[in-house]
Write an enzyme that holds these catalytic residues in place. Structure first.
Site, PDB file in Angstrom:
ATOM      1  N   LYS A 242       0.854  -1.198   0.000  1.00 12.64           N
ATOM      2  CA  LYS A 242       0.000   0.000   0.000  1.00 12.64           C
ATOM      3  C   LYS A 242       0.886   1.243   0.000  1.00 12.64           C
ATOM      4  CE  LYS A 242      -3.641   2.403   2.672  1.00 12.64           C
ATOM      5  NZ  LYS A 242      -4.680   2.286   3.729  1.00 12.64           N
ATOM      6  N   ASP A 247      -3.063   9.804   4.232  1.00 12.00           N
ATOM      7  CA  ASP A 247      -4.473   9.425   4.184  1.00 12.00           C
ATOM      8  C   ASP A 247      -5.274  10.321   5.125  1.00 12.00           C
ATOM      9  OD1 ASP A 247      -6.945   8.222   4.102  1.00 12.00           O
ATOM     10  OD2 ASP A 247      -6.326   6.381   5.139  1.00 12.00           O
ATOM     11  N   LYS A 254     -10.952  11.857   8.490  1.00  8.36           N
ATOM     12  CA  LYS A 254     -10.536  11.310   9.777  1.00  8.36           C
ATOM     13  C   LYS A 254     -10.511  12.427  10.818  1.00  8.36           C
ATOM     14  CE  LYS A 254      -7.372   7.681   8.122  1.00  8.36           C
ATOM     15  NZ  LYS A 254      -8.121   6.534   8.671  1.00  8.36           N
ATOM     16  N   ASP A 265       0.974   5.629   6.059  1.00  8.79           N
ATOM     17  CA  ASP A 265       0.045   4.753   5.341  1.00  8.79           C
ATOM     18  C   ASP A 265       0.662   4.171   4.061  1.00  8.79           C
ATOM     19  OD1 ASP A 265      -2.416   3.517   5.523  1.00  8.79           O
ATOM     20  OD2 ASP A 265      -3.499   5.065   4.426  1.00  8.79           O
ATOM     21  N   ASP A 324     -12.638   6.800   3.121  1.00  9.75           N
ATOM     22  CA  ASP A 324     -11.494   6.435   3.952  1.00  9.75           C
ATOM     23  C   ASP A 324     -11.090   4.965   3.754  1.00  9.75           C
ATOM     24  OD1 ASP A 324      -9.477   6.845   5.752  1.00  9.75           O
ATOM     25  OD2 ASP A 324     -10.741   6.753   7.542  1.00  9.75           O
ATOM     26  N   GLU A 326      -9.816   3.696   1.258  1.00  9.52           N
ATOM     27  CA  GLU A 326      -9.163   3.993  -0.017  1.00  9.52           C
ATOM     28  C   GLU A 326      -8.073   2.985  -0.370  1.00  9.52           C
ATOM     29  OE1 GLU A 326      -8.128   5.158   2.787  1.00  9.52           O
ATOM     30  OE2 GLU A 326      -6.005   4.704   2.547  1.00  9.52           O
ATOM     31  N   ARG A 328      -7.872  -0.240  -0.128  1.00  8.71           N
ATOM     32  CA  ARG A 328      -8.330  -1.415  -0.887  1.00  8.71           C
ATOM     33  C   ARG A 328      -8.604  -1.068  -2.345  1.00  8.71           C
ATOM     34  NH1 ARG A 328     -13.282  -2.249   3.138  1.00  8.71           N
ATOM     35  NH2 ARG A 328     -11.680  -1.394   4.501  1.00  8.71           N
TER      36      ARG A 328
HETATM   37  N1  BES Z   1      -5.074   3.797   6.639  1.00  5.87           N
HETATM   38  C1  BES Z   1      -6.278   3.421   7.274  1.00  5.87           C
HETATM   39  C2  BES Z   1      -6.125   2.272   8.256  1.00  5.87           C
HETATM   40  C3  BES Z   1      -5.278   2.511   9.473  1.00  5.87           C
HETATM   41  C4  BES Z   1      -5.853   2.813  10.683  1.00  5.87           C
HETATM   42  C5  BES Z   1      -3.905   2.369   9.422  1.00  5.87           C
HETATM   43  C6  BES Z   1      -5.074   2.994  11.805  1.00  5.87           C
HETATM   44  C7  BES Z   1      -3.121   2.554  10.550  1.00  5.87           C
HETATM   45  C8  BES Z   1      -3.712   2.865  11.742  1.00  5.87           C
HETATM   46  C9  BES Z   1      -7.319   2.992   6.242  1.00  5.87           C
HETATM   47  O1  BES Z   1      -7.233   3.598   5.008  1.00  5.87           O
HETATM   48  C10 BES Z   1      -8.663   3.301   6.795  1.00  5.87           C
HETATM   49  O2  BES Z   1      -8.905   4.450   7.038  1.00  5.87           O
HETATM   50  N2  BES Z   1      -9.473   2.298   7.032  1.00  5.87           N
HETATM   51  C11 BES Z   1     -10.761   2.488   7.570  1.00  5.87           C
HETATM   52  C12 BES Z   1     -11.706   1.558   6.856  1.00  5.87           C
HETATM   53  C13 BES Z   1     -13.143   1.797   7.182  1.00  5.87           C
HETATM   54  C14 BES Z   1     -13.585   3.117   6.613  1.00  5.87           C
HETATM   55  C15 BES Z   1     -13.965   0.675   6.605  1.00  5.87           C
HETATM   56  C16 BES Z   1     -10.711   2.152   9.063  1.00  5.87           C
HETATM   57  O3  BES Z   1     -10.011   1.210   9.426  1.00  5.87           O
HETATM   58  O4  BES Z   1     -11.333   2.862   9.826  1.00  5.87           O
HETATM   59 ZN    ZN Z   2      -5.332   4.298   4.460  1.00  5.30          ZN
HETATM   60 ZN    ZN Z   3      -8.297   5.466   4.929  1.00  2.00          ZN
END
Ligand code: BES
Ligand code: ZN
Ligand code: ZN
Length: 474
Positions: A242, A247, A254, A265, A324, A326, A328
């Site tokens: 990734k 992000d 966020k 990220d 968020d 993103e 995937r």
């Molecule tokens: N980059 C984040 C995941 C993340 C969270 C990495 C904490 C490191 C520490 C990812 O892009 C994300 O925001 N995922 C969301 C998915 C949700 C919207 C389904 C999440 O985990 O909240």
């Molecule tokens: Zn992310």
């Molecule tokens: Zn994200």
């Protein structure tokens, strides 16, 4: 962009001398549950029982990382408590030595390889943006009784981990997608082929999901494709990482606390780069391909929206229900691209979900495998590396959470099992065996630990290298 390098604060050398005869100004004396090693015993005898006396006097028990500095007319000695894990011992020792100012240190190499690896990882620092701390004195550590080849191997592995950590620690205003591509290009010097696709080329390929995530940013995306192909390689591994250099969450913005560490990220991509650098330095006999879709997830008048329907490289369409989620989307296109390039098996690493952190905490990555043998291979490799991973199920029953009324898929399920639905989403874009490591927890340390300071950990580099090593033996 500046050159990336292994800082020479601590240098490691293999040495024939033993503790008893070594001339170094500081000798490290190992203690385990109050016991000296045979070499330490011999030294204590030579010193007329001085070490034991000091231990008794100071109530020194030799707990992991416990240390006691003795300055005597006979020389300087650092009594040091061994950890069960020689890597952790090495890491803790390096951190203590960094605070003392002995230019030369003699250490008995108990388990030379993991100790050397631990010392190097523990010595890591990221202070290039600090005005202070510039005139650090180097420390030369002599590992007595170590095999010089093992010390050299540890250095090459640490070089990749250092680089991955540096890339994660670089601030997002410096490490833009273009800068990440620039950093990747530095691998050419090590015999790795590097191809960087710009926005036009990404569009021409049809990576509609990746482009949608990238479109909100002023900093254009880059698709990075790497190939390390040593002569005579019989096995091949394809890596995907990734590559979100930042992000923000996009319109599904966020909160501040969640956003603060989102420069990290791209840690999956950094692990791919670090591992490929080490593999090239080590000359491992396996072909390795690496793919990183590098971009930023930002908010602007051009940013992608909730409700947008995207066409992925695979042809499948995705309805965006959370901007968020993103990672995937970018990975869907990178995975499909890897498969198009003829991947036989794929190992993918990403800081994908907060849900994986809720499930397994900050130290353990979640492992998902579409095929059992491949999953076990990666699990074994991680275990050997001392990187903690734990399998979670690709539960098919949850597949329906990703159903969309208008497109082939939507990009989020509900709150429950978020790491699993994310993994199920990725699995939609490949047919070859895939292992997905969700490294959202262990990629970024909130505080200092045995093997390094807070910040990027380089998690995954050593697991990948062990996977490659395993494939090289087949
Ligand atoms: N980059 C984040 C995941 C993340 C969270 C990495 C904490 C490191 C520490 C990812 O892009 C994300 O925001 N995922 C969301 C998915 C949700 C919207 C389904 C999440 O985990 O909240
Ligand atoms: Zn992310
Ligand atoms: Zn994200």
């Amino acid at each position: 962009m500046r050159a990336w390098y292994l800082p020479g604060v601590i240098t490691l050398h293999a040495l024939e001398a033993t503790l008893a005869e070594g001339k170094a100004p500081l000798k490290v004396v190992w203690v385990k549950k109050g016991e000296l090693t045979p070499q330490g015993e011999a030294l204590d005898v030579r010193l007329g029982g001085l070490l034991r006396q000091a231990m008794a006097g100071a109530g020194f028990k030799g707990e992991a990382g416990e240390n006691l500095l003795l300055s005597t007319p006979e020389g300087h000695f650092l009594l040091f408590g061994l950890d069960e894990d020689p890597r952790a011992t090495g890491g803790r020792l390096a951190q203590v030595l960094g605070k003392l100012s002995f230019p030369e240190v003699l250490v008995e190499a108990l388990e030379a390889y993991p100790l050397a690896e631990g010392i190097l990882l523990g010595a890591y620092r990221f202070d290039r943006y600090k005005a202070s701390n510039k005139e650090e004195k180097p420390v030369a550590i002599q590992l007595s009784g170590a095999n010089p080849e093992e010390v050299e191997r540890a250095k090459k592995v640490a070089e990749g981990v250092y680089w991955a950590r540096d890339l994660v620690n670089e601030p997002p205003n410096v490490l833009t997608p273009e800068a990440l591509a620039e950093a990747a290009l530095s691998l050419k010097a090590f015999g790795v082929e590097v191809e960087v696709l710009d926005e036009g080329a990404i569009q021409a390929l049809g990576m509609g999901a990746f482009l949608a995530v990238a479109q909100g940013s002023e900093n254009p995306p880059r698709f990075i494709a790497l190939r390390y192909a040593p002569e005579g390689a019989r096995e091949r591994l394809d890596l995907v990482g990734k590559g979100l250099t930042f992000d923000s969450g996009g319109y599904s913005l966020k909160p501040t606390e969640g956003m603060a560490t989102m420069k990290g990220d791209m840690a999956g991509g950094a692990a791919v780069l670090g591992a490929m650098k080490s593999a090239a330095l080590l000359g491992l006999p396996v072909e390795i391909r690496g793919y990183i879709a590098a971009c930023e997830n930002m908010v602007s008048g051009r940013a992608y929206r909730l409700g947008d329907v995207l066409k992925t490289l695979s042809g499948k369409t995705v309805e965006v229900m959370n901007t968020d989620a993103e990672g995937r989307l970018t990975l869907a296109d990178a995975l499909a691209y890897a498969e198009r390039q003829g991947a036989k098996r794929i190992l993918e690493l990403s800081t994908l979900t907060g849900s994986a952190v809720v499930a397994l905490g900050e130290e353990v990555a979640a492992l998902f495998a579409t095929e059992e043998t491949w999953g076990k291979q990666v699990e074994e490799a991680a275990k050997k590396a001392g990187e903690k991973v734990w399998p979670l199920p690709l539960e098919k029953a949850y597949r329906e959470k990703l159903k969309s009324p208008v497109a082939d898929l939507k990009n989020v399920g509900d709150r429950n099992g978020g790491a699993i639905t994310a993994a199920l989403f990725l699995a939609e874009f490949v047919t070859v065996p895939l292992v997905h490591l969700d490294i959202a927890g262990p990629a970024f340390a909130k505080k200092a630990h045995a093997l390094g300071p807070e910040g990027g950990t380089g998690f995954g580099v050593r697991t990948i290298l062990n996977v490659v090593q395993g494939l090289g033996k087949v």
